[in-house]
Design a protein around this motif. Structure first.
Motif, PDB file in Angstrom:
ATOM      1  N   ILE A 129      -4.838   4.528  35.115  1.00 52.16           N
ATOM      2  CA  ILE A 129      -5.303   5.407  34.048  1.00 52.16           C
ATOM      3  C   ILE A 129      -6.402   4.739  33.231  1.00 52.16           C
ATOM      4  O   ILE A 129      -7.397   5.361  32.847  1.00 52.16           O
ATOM      5  CB  ILE A 129      -4.125   5.814  33.146  1.00 52.16           C
ATOM      6  N   VAL A 130      -6.243   3.435  32.965  1.00 56.26           N
ATOM      7  CA  VAL A 130      -7.215   2.713  32.145  1.00 56.26           C
ATOM      8  C   VAL A 130      -8.521   2.470  32.885  1.00 56.26           C
ATOM      9  O   VAL A 130      -9.611   2.732  32.348  1.00 56.26           O
ATOM     10  CB  VAL A 130      -6.621   1.375  31.663  1.00 56.26           C
ATOM     11  N   THR A 214       8.217   6.948  45.284  1.00 54.97           N
ATOM     12  CA  THR A 214       7.076   7.646  44.699  1.00 54.97           C
ATOM     13  C   THR A 214       7.318   7.818  43.207  1.00 54.97           C
ATOM     14  O   THR A 214       8.417   8.169  42.783  1.00 54.97           O
ATOM     15  CB  THR A 214       6.889   9.028  45.341  1.00 54.97           C
ATOM     16  N   TYR A 215       6.283   7.552  42.435  1.00 52.54           N
ATOM     17  CA  TYR A 215       6.331   7.760  40.988  1.00 52.54           C
ATOM     18  C   TYR A 215       5.187   8.701  40.645  1.00 52.54           C
ATOM     19  O   TYR A 215       4.044   8.474  41.044  1.00 52.54           O
ATOM     20  CB  TYR A 215       6.159   6.430  40.253  1.00 52.54           C
ATOM     21  N   ALA A 216       5.473   9.772  39.908  1.00 52.09           N
ATOM     22  CA  ALA A 216       4.440  10.755  39.590  1.00 52.09           C
ATOM     23  C   ALA A 216       4.388  11.040  38.103  1.00 52.09           C
ATOM     24  O   ALA A 216       5.428  11.234  37.473  1.00 52.09           O
ATOM     25  CB  ALA A 216       4.684  12.057  40.347  1.00 52.09           C
ATOM     26  N   GLU A 217       3.187  11.033  37.544  1.00 51.67           N
ATOM     27  CA  GLU A 217       2.971  11.468  36.169  1.00 51.67           C
ATOM     28  C   GLU A 217       2.725  12.969  36.170  1.00 51.67           C
ATOM     29  O   GLU A 217       2.013  13.487  37.033  1.00 51.67           O
ATOM     30  CB  GLU A 217       1.754  10.763  35.573  1.00 51.67           C
ATOM     31  N   LYS A 218       3.312  13.667  35.201  1.00 54.95           N
ATOM     32  CA  LYS A 218       3.108  15.113  35.111  1.00 54.95           C
ATOM     33  C   LYS A 218       1.638  15.406  34.873  1.00 54.95           C
ATOM     34  O   LYS A 218       1.034  14.911  33.931  1.00 54.95           O
ATOM     35  CB  LYS A 218       3.960  15.685  33.971  1.00 54.95           C
ATOM     36  N   ASN A 219       1.056  16.206  35.776  1.00 51.52           N
ATOM     37  CA  ASN A 219      -0.368  16.563  35.696  1.00 51.52           C
ATOM     38  C   ASN A 219      -1.268  15.321  35.695  1.00 51.52           C
ATOM     39  O   ASN A 219      -2.334  15.313  35.085  1.00 51.52           O
ATOM     40  CB  ASN A 219      -0.652  17.404  34.443  1.00 51.52           C
ATOM     41  N   GLY A 220      -0.828  14.269  36.362  1.00 52.17           N
ATOM     42  CA  GLY A 220      -1.601  13.029  36.375  1.00 52.17           C
ATOM     43  C   GLY A 220      -1.472  12.308  37.699  1.00 52.17           C
ATOM     44  O   GLY A 220      -1.100  12.904  38.717  1.00 52.17           O
ATOM     45  N   PRO A 221      -1.765  11.008  37.706  1.00 50.80           N
ATOM     46  CA  PRO A 221      -1.745  10.244  38.952  1.00 50.80           C
ATOM     47  C   PRO A 221      -0.333  10.025  39.483  1.00 50.80           C
ATOM     48  O   PRO A 221       0.649  10.053  38.733  1.00 50.80           O
ATOM     49  CB  PRO A 221      -2.392   8.915  38.553  1.00 50.80           C
ATOM     50  N   VAL A 238      -5.039  10.471  42.206  1.00 45.37           N
ATOM     51  CA  VAL A 238      -4.837  11.897  41.947  1.00 45.37           C
ATOM     52  C   VAL A 238      -5.325  12.637  43.187  1.00 45.37           C
ATOM     53  O   VAL A 238      -6.465  13.101  43.255  1.00 45.37           O
ATOM     54  CB  VAL A 238      -5.602  12.356  40.690  1.00 45.37           C
ATOM     55  N   LEU A 239      -4.459  12.698  44.185  1.00 50.06           N
ATOM     56  CA  LEU A 239      -4.779  13.302  45.474  1.00 50.06           C
ATOM     57  C   LEU A 239      -3.609  14.165  45.914  1.00 50.06           C
ATOM     58  O   LEU A 239      -2.487  13.988  45.421  1.00 50.06           O
ATOM     59  CB  LEU A 239      -5.011  12.212  46.532  1.00 50.06           C
ATOM     60  N   PRO A 240      -3.833  15.079  46.868  1.00 48.74           N
ATOM     61  CA  PRO A 240      -2.696  15.779  47.464  1.00 48.74           C
ATOM     62  C   PRO A 240      -1.705  14.763  48.016  1.00 48.74           C
ATOM     63  O   PRO A 240      -2.102  13.729  48.566  1.00 48.74           O
ATOM     64  CB  PRO A 240      -3.349  16.614  48.579  1.00 48.74           C
TER      65      PRO A 240
END
Length: 263
Positions: A129-130, A214-221, A238-240
């Motif tokens: 993110i940074v 798998t770790y997923a951020e809501k509406n993010g990477p 941030v990919l399918p």
């Protein structure tokens, strides 16, 4: 404005609406300046919404007759059956949450707790993110100085690092940088495709037992990670999901094969 050192406890207070109003502005500033804690706050918020969504349809349902009978039945048997029912309910909730943002789904099974994998995935996403959004300072060493970058990062993280070739997946290496990770250090390699999509390869020395997930951020990477053979490796982007998984498998295979081929 109140200023003090905030902790993870304050994140929970804020989400529960219990953080004092006079501390709110300072807390928000603290979150903005701490990407890892900001990512953790997003995760907790996503978990909260997923849990509420998963259970909303059952909150007003009448208690099934069979459960009412259990309450009036034998105490020992009732306790055993209730325990099994709650285990099943917990598994159902976690399954419902597994596809939402901010939740780690690992290979150890539903409901298992792996703090090291959780922390590792959060760090990898926070670093992405940074730095992935940076245009001029995304990396410390450019790909054009690849040999120096590999030697430098290998020495710093204590592992033999290779730079996976992801051209077959459409990504070119931009460069790398050194980052803190837990009590140690991490190497982050950054890649970019022709459309400007970026992915990162976050690598640390991890002595923990095998894990993947798998770790997923809501509406993010999202991060696809492995802890294996002394490596912690996470591919973030941030990919399918299918494309990210393909790139992650390719990167991880090259990382391990390259390390094992060195004397």
């Amino acid at each position: 404005m109140t200023t003090r050192d905030f902790t993870e406890r304050d994140i929970h207070l804020a989400l529960d609406g219990e953080l004092p109003d006079e501390e709110r502005a300072a807390f928000e500033t603290w979150l903005e300046s701490n990407p890892e804690m900001n990512a953790r706050s997003n995760r907790f918020s996503a978990d909260r919404e997923a849990l509420r969504s998963a259970l909303s349809a059952t909150l007003d349902e009448p208690v099934p007759a069979r459960f009412t009978k259990l309450v009036a039945g034998d105490g020992g048997r009732r306790l055993l059956l209730r325990s099994r029912w709650w285990q099943a309910a917990a598994a159902a909730v976690l399954l419902a949450m597994g596809g939402t943002g901010g939740y780690v789904v690992g290979s150890r099974g539903i409901g298992s707790e792996d703090v090291s994998a959780d922390r590792f995935a959060e760090e990898a996403v926070a670093a992405y993110i940074v730095y992935a959004a940076e245009k001029r300072h995304a990396v410390e060493v450019p790909a054009s100085d690849g040999e120096h970058m590999r030697n430098w990062l290998s020495a710093r993280i204590g592992l033999r690092l290779v730079t996976p070739d992801l051209t077959a997946d459409g990504f070119q290496l931009i460069g790398g940088r050194l980052l803190p990770s837990g009590t140690g250090k991490a190497a982050m390699l950054l890649y970019e495709d022709a459309e400007g999509n970026r992915i990162s390869l976050f690598v640390t020395s991890e002595a923990g037992s095998y894990a993947k997930g798998t770790y997923a951020e809501k509406n993010g990477p999202a991060a696809i990670y492995w802890l294996d053979k002394g490596y912690g490796c996470a591919v973030v982007g941030v990919l399918p999901q299918e494309r990210l998984a393909t790139v992650a498998r390719n990167a991880y295979r090259q990382l391990i094969e390259g390390a094992e081929s060195k004397v």
